[in-house]
Design a protein around this motif. Structure first.
Motif, PDB file in Angstrom:
ATOM      1  N   THR A 117      28.892  23.700   3.757  1.00 16.62           N
ATOM      2  CA  THR A 117      29.763  24.296   4.772  1.00 16.62           C
ATOM      3  C   THR A 117      29.051  24.731   6.039  1.00 16.62           C
ATOM      4  OG1 THR A 117      29.472  26.497   3.776  1.00 16.62           O
ATOM      5  CG2 THR A 117      31.325  25.168   2.994  1.00 16.62           C
ATOM      6  N   ASP A 118      27.730  24.636   6.084  1.00 19.26           N
ATOM      7  CA  ASP A 118      27.000  25.172   7.236  1.00 19.26           C
ATOM      8  C   ASP A 118      26.060  24.163   7.877  1.00 19.26           C
ATOM      9  OD1 ASP A 118      25.326  25.117   5.058  1.00 19.26           O
ATOM     10  OD2 ASP A 118      24.386  27.055   5.434  1.00 19.26           O
ATOM     11  N   VAL A 119      26.329  22.865   7.706  1.00 18.39           N
ATOM     12  CA  VAL A 119      25.502  21.852   8.359  1.00 18.39           C
ATOM     13  C   VAL A 119      26.384  20.828   9.068  1.00 18.39           C
ATOM     14  CG1 VAL A 119      23.654  22.091   6.652  1.00 18.39           C
ATOM     15  CG2 VAL A 119      25.367  20.295   6.363  1.00 18.39           C
ATOM     16  N   LYS A 130      19.933  21.620  10.389  1.00 17.80           N
ATOM     17  CA  LYS A 130      19.660  22.890   9.743  1.00 17.80           C
ATOM     18  C   LYS A 130      20.977  23.665   9.649  1.00 17.80           C
ATOM     19  CE  LYS A 130      15.043  22.577   9.686  1.00 17.80           C
ATOM     20  NZ  LYS A 130      14.219  22.633   8.459  1.00 17.80           N
ATOM     21  N   SER A 131      20.954  24.794   9.002  1.00 15.21           N
ATOM     22  CA  SER A 131      22.154  25.614   8.887  1.00 15.21           C
ATOM     23  C   SER A 131      22.616  26.084  10.264  1.00 15.21           C
ATOM     24  CB  SER A 131      21.889  26.828   7.989  1.00 15.21           C
ATOM     25  OG  SER A 131      22.988  27.720   8.017  1.00 15.21           O
ATOM     26  N   VAL A 132      23.905  25.910  10.544  1.00 10.84           N
ATOM     27  CA  VAL A 132      24.439  26.370  11.830  1.00 10.84           C
ATOM     28  C   VAL A 132      24.577  27.885  11.847  1.00 10.84           C
ATOM     29  CG1 VAL A 132      25.653  24.198  12.234  1.00 10.84           C
ATOM     30  CG2 VAL A 132      26.830  26.070  11.038  1.00 10.84           C
ATOM     31  N   ASP A 133      24.513  28.515  10.692  1.00 14.55           N
ATOM     32  CA  ASP A 133      24.645  29.980  10.604  1.00 14.55           C
ATOM     33  C   ASP A 133      23.300  30.684  10.617  1.00 14.55           C
ATOM     34  OD1 ASP A 133      27.407  29.622  10.335  1.00 14.55           O
ATOM     35  OD2 ASP A 133      27.243  29.440   8.157  1.00 14.55           O
ATOM     36  N   ARG A 134      22.212  29.944  10.327  1.00 13.86           N
ATOM     37  CA  ARG A 134      20.882  30.551  10.212  1.00 13.86           C
ATOM     38  C   ARG A 134      19.874  29.646  10.902  1.00 13.86           C
ATOM     39  NH1 ARG A 134      19.505  31.487   4.189  1.00 13.86           N
ATOM     40  NH2 ARG A 134      19.588  29.214   4.240  1.00 13.86           N
ATOM     41  N   GLN A 137      16.761  27.311   9.357  1.00 13.17           N
ATOM     42  CA  GLN A 137      16.795  27.362   7.900  1.00 13.17           C
ATOM     43  C   GLN A 137      17.731  26.286   7.367  1.00 13.17           C
ATOM     44  OE1 GLN A 137      16.742  31.312   5.922  1.00 13.17           O
ATOM     45  NE2 GLN A 137      17.082  32.159   7.961  1.00 13.17           N
ATOM     46  N   GLU A 138      17.473  25.856   6.146  1.00 17.35           N
ATOM     47  CA  GLU A 138      18.320  24.845   5.524  1.00 17.35           C
ATOM     48  C   GLU A 138      19.630  25.475   5.054  1.00 17.35           C
ATOM     49  OE1 GLU A 138      17.557  21.795   5.692  1.00 17.35           O
ATOM     50  OE2 GLU A 138      15.404  21.829   6.103  1.00 17.35           O
ATOM     51  N   SER A 139      20.555  24.621   4.661  1.00 17.84           N
ATOM     52  CA  SER A 139      21.854  25.092   4.188  1.00 17.84           C
ATOM     53  C   SER A 139      21.704  26.093   3.043  1.00 17.84           C
ATOM     54  CB  SER A 139      22.694  23.903   3.697  1.00 17.84           C
ATOM     55  OG  SER A 139      23.883  24.338   3.073  1.00 17.84           O
ATOM     56  N   VAL A 140      22.563  27.076   3.043  1.00 15.99           N
ATOM     57  CA  VAL A 140      22.574  28.071   1.972  1.00 15.99           C
ATOM     58  C   VAL A 140      22.851  27.403   0.620  1.00 15.99           C
ATOM     59  CG1 VAL A 140      23.706  30.173   1.109  1.00 15.99           C
ATOM     60  CG2 VAL A 140      23.276  29.893   3.555  1.00 15.99           C
ATOM     61  N   LEU A 177      16.424  15.621   0.162  1.00 16.62           N
ATOM     62  CA  LEU A 177      16.634  16.540  -0.952  1.00 16.62           C
ATOM     63  C   LEU A 177      15.316  16.917  -1.610  1.00 16.62           C
ATOM     64  CD1 LEU A 177      19.801  14.848  -2.501  1.00 16.62           C
ATOM     65  CD2 LEU A 177      19.731  16.944  -1.135  1.00 16.62           C
ATOM     66  N   GLN A 178      14.420  15.961  -1.748  1.00 14.09           N
ATOM     67  CA  GLN A 178      13.109  16.250  -2.317  1.00 14.09           C
ATOM     68  C   GLN A 178      12.343  17.233  -1.443  1.00 14.09           C
ATOM     69  OE1 GLN A 178       9.869  13.381  -4.166  1.00 14.09           O
ATOM     70  NE2 GLN A 178       9.682  13.309  -1.951  1.00 14.09           N
ATOM     71  N   SER A 179      12.414  17.026  -0.135  1.00 11.63           N
ATOM     72  CA  SER A 179      11.699  17.895   0.792  1.00 11.63           C
ATOM     73  C   SER A 179      12.205  19.335   0.735  1.00 11.63           C
ATOM     74  CB  SER A 179      11.853  17.352   2.218  1.00 11.63           C
ATOM     75  OG  SER A 179      11.307  18.239   3.169  1.00 11.63           O
ATOM     76  N   VAL A 180      13.518  19.501   0.609  1.00  9.75           N
ATOM     77  CA  VAL A 180      14.106  20.841   0.649  1.00  9.75           C
ATOM     78  C   VAL A 180      13.990  21.554  -0.692  1.00  9.75           C
ATOM     79  CG1 VAL A 180      16.231  22.159   1.017  1.00  9.75           C
ATOM     80  CG2 VAL A 180      15.703  20.210   2.491  1.00  9.75           C
ATOM     81  N   THR A 181      14.220  20.824  -1.799  1.00  7.39           N
ATOM     82  CA  THR A 181      14.314  21.454  -3.118  1.00  7.39           C
ATOM     83  C   THR A 181      13.007  21.453  -3.904  1.00  7.39           C
ATOM     84  OG1 THR A 181      14.959  19.408  -4.241  1.00  7.39           O
ATOM     85  CG2 THR A 181      16.729  20.736  -3.263  1.00  7.39           C
ATOM     86  N   GLY A 182      12.075  20.575  -3.539  1.00  2.00           N
ATOM     87  CA  GLY A 182      10.851  20.451  -4.327  1.00  2.00           C
ATOM     88  C   GLY A 182      11.032  19.634  -5.590  1.00  2.00           C
ATOM     89  N   ILE A 183      12.195  19.025  -5.760  1.00  2.85           N
ATOM     90  CA  ILE A 183      12.460  18.186  -6.937  1.00  2.85           C
ATOM     91  C   ILE A 183      12.000  16.765  -6.631  1.00  2.85           C
ATOM     92  CG2 ILE A 183      14.231  17.297  -8.495  1.00  2.85           C
ATOM     93  CD1 ILE A 183      15.929  19.740  -7.760  1.00  2.85           C
ATOM     94  N   ALA A 184      11.144  16.221  -7.471  1.00  6.99           N
ATOM     95  CA  ALA A 184      10.603  14.884  -7.244  1.00  6.99           C
ATOM     96  C   ALA A 184      11.722  13.860  -7.125  1.00  6.99           C
ATOM     97  CB  ALA A 184       9.653  14.503  -8.375  1.00  6.99           C
ATOM     98  N   LYS A 185      11.538  12.916  -6.235  1.00 12.45           N
ATOM     99  CA  LYS A 185      12.548  11.908  -5.942  1.00 12.45           C
ATOM    100  C   LYS A 185      12.981  11.143  -7.192  1.00 12.45           C
ATOM    101  CE  LYS A 185      13.323   8.035  -2.749  1.00 12.45           C
ATOM    102  NZ  LYS A 185      12.737   7.283  -1.597  1.00 12.45           N
ATOM    103  N   LYS A 186      12.052  10.908  -8.100  1.00 12.29           N
ATOM    104  CA  LYS A 186      12.375  10.130  -9.294  1.00 12.29           C
ATOM    105  C   LYS A 186      13.452  10.799 -10.141  1.00 12.29           C
ATOM    106  CE  LYS A 186       8.535  12.069 -12.019  1.00 12.29           C
ATOM    107  NZ  LYS A 186       7.305  11.736 -12.786  1.00 12.29           N
TER     108      LYS A 186
END
Length: 425
Positions: A117-119, A130-134, A137-140, A177-186
């Motif tokens: 809701t904020d990108v 980035k977040s339009v509200d912050r 920063q990335e989306s909440v 998504l990998q960059s923001v969350t730290g979850i490996a792409k695989k």
């Protein structure tokens, strides 16, 4: 089995999963979103007068748009599930049952719609803002506890910006998504099953996320960790401690004990200018929060290097963890004279793989306190090159050197929420 209730994407009426209409076409879409100030509840949607008079109102917009996306697919989907209005939250038993089933509901959905809701989406640059509200920063959405399982559980996922502009699929956005969350792409693309990631890795994905209810830090991870436990709202931070005790009963993944004090404190519990205070220099083997795993998302459990416990595993006893640990040279529980050492370095069955291809064993420090040990120096772990515990040769057969250890775990009530302080805890 579909969720207990589903929204008809054409009429916005709620149906039960046992109704003939649902049985005739059981495929459904599911919504992943961040709750706002005005959400449609179960009581509202089951009220025909409210539904008729509020169909065009702002609170219904999210549901209307998600239903439209489902109807407009090449193969239209008749049903949508949304957590705000498909669960009767006044029914505590239904709420507990839904939390226990939610991971599977997301897993079995035909498509999951991730609504941020904020990108904004820039189609010319193929880029999420980035977040339009912050600013900066990335989306909440990326900071909420529940959206972690909503990101990983679905087999297929599509993302939309605040105007419901299509941004891409989870596979297509996997680099972002990998960059923001730290979850490996695989794990995002399905090339590897995320449930094969170590416990420390999965805990680390939750680090920095928050939930409205403190207990949901633990409950939102049940599906990710493939465990089940009773749901008790009101127990506060004890829920996360109980989650780890449940893991001990069902898993031999010792990366559960590989964590350190987070530099920014236990951020997942911060709210209303309060934060928990704990004793990082005299603790147990169970972490006080997932934030403690933020530095250990890359730990692995390697079957070729794993050394089974002679006693089978470790176990939870009254306010302690009792097990036999393989000891490396110089770290035995007893010294040359058979007296208990005051401090030991405890090797765990988990490793960090370095760029040189070597696997470094993760160890934690313990100090004897009476008849039991406590973990010390919680701001660090010890990594040692090499992987195998030392062995003794008995009649020509190598046997693992083990010593019994009991590590005390402070009572969960010590993690009380106290006024925020300037120093890190």
């Amino acid at each position: 089995m579909p969720p207990r209730r589903l929204i008809n994407t054409a009429t916005y009426e709620l149906y039960k999963n046992g109704d003939a209409e649902v049985k005739a076409s059981p495929h459904y879409a599911i919504l992943s979103h961040r709750w706002g100030k005005a959400e449609v509840t179960f009581q509202m949607l089951t009220n025909p007068q409210w539904r008729e008079s509020n169909l065009g109102a702002e609170p219904m917009k999210k549901i209307r748009e998600a239903c439209k996306k489902a109807r407009d697919r090449d193969t239209p989907i008749e049903w949508l599930w949304c957590d705000t209005c498909c669960i009767d939250k006044n029914n505590s038993e239904e709420l507990r049952s839904s939390i226990d089933s939610m991971f599977e509901w997301y897993r079995k959905a035909t498509v999951c719609y991730g609504y941020l809701t904020d990108v904004d989406w820039d189609p010319s640059r193929q880029q999420m803002s980035k977040s339009v509200d912050r600013p900066n920063q990335e989306s909440v959405w990326f900071e909420r506890g529940w959206t972690l399982q909503e990101l990983l559980a679905p087999r297929y996922m599509e993302f939309f910006d605040r105007n419901w502009t299509f941004m891409g699929t989870r596979d297509g956005l996997s680099d972002k998504l990998q960059s923001v969350t730290g979850i490996a792409k695989k794990y995002l693309t399905g090339a590897a099953n995320f449930k094969q990631a170590s416990v420390a890795t999965r805990m680390g994905w939750m680090a920095g996320r928050t939930t409205t209810e403190i207990e949901d830090i633990a409950y939102s991870m049940l599906g990710l960790l493939d465990i089940s436990m009773p749901i008790y709202y009101g127990e506060g931070v004890k829920a996360f401690m109980r989650l780890q005790r449940t893991l001990i009963e069902s898993s031999w993944d010792e990366s559960l004990f590989a964590w350190t004090t987070p530099a920014n404190g236990l951020t997942c519990y911060r709210r209303d200018n309060k934060t928990p205070v704990w004793a990082p220099n005299s603790w147990g083997l169970l972490a006080p929060s997932p934030d403690c795993f933020s530095r250990y998302r890359d730990l692995v459990v390697l079957p070729d290097l794993y050394v089974p416990r002679l006693s089978g595993s470790y176990k939870w006893v009254q306010r302690a963890i009792q097990f036999e640990m393989p000891m490396k040279s110089g770290t035995e529980v007893t010294n040359f004279f058979g007296r208990a050492r005051k401090e030991v370095t405890l090797p765990l069955n988990c490793w960090r793989q370095h760029d040189d291809g070597k696997s470094w064993n993760v160890n934690v420090k313990l100090r004897k306190n009476g008849h039991v040990y406590s973990r010390i120096d919680c701001d660090d772990v010890v990594e040692k090159r090499g992987s195998k515990p030392s062995t003794n040769s008995v009649m020509g057969v190598d046997q693992v050197v083990t010593r019994p250890l009991t590590v005390a775990q402070p009572d969960e009530i010590d993690l009380e929420l106290l006024p925020m302080q300037d120093t890190h805890h």
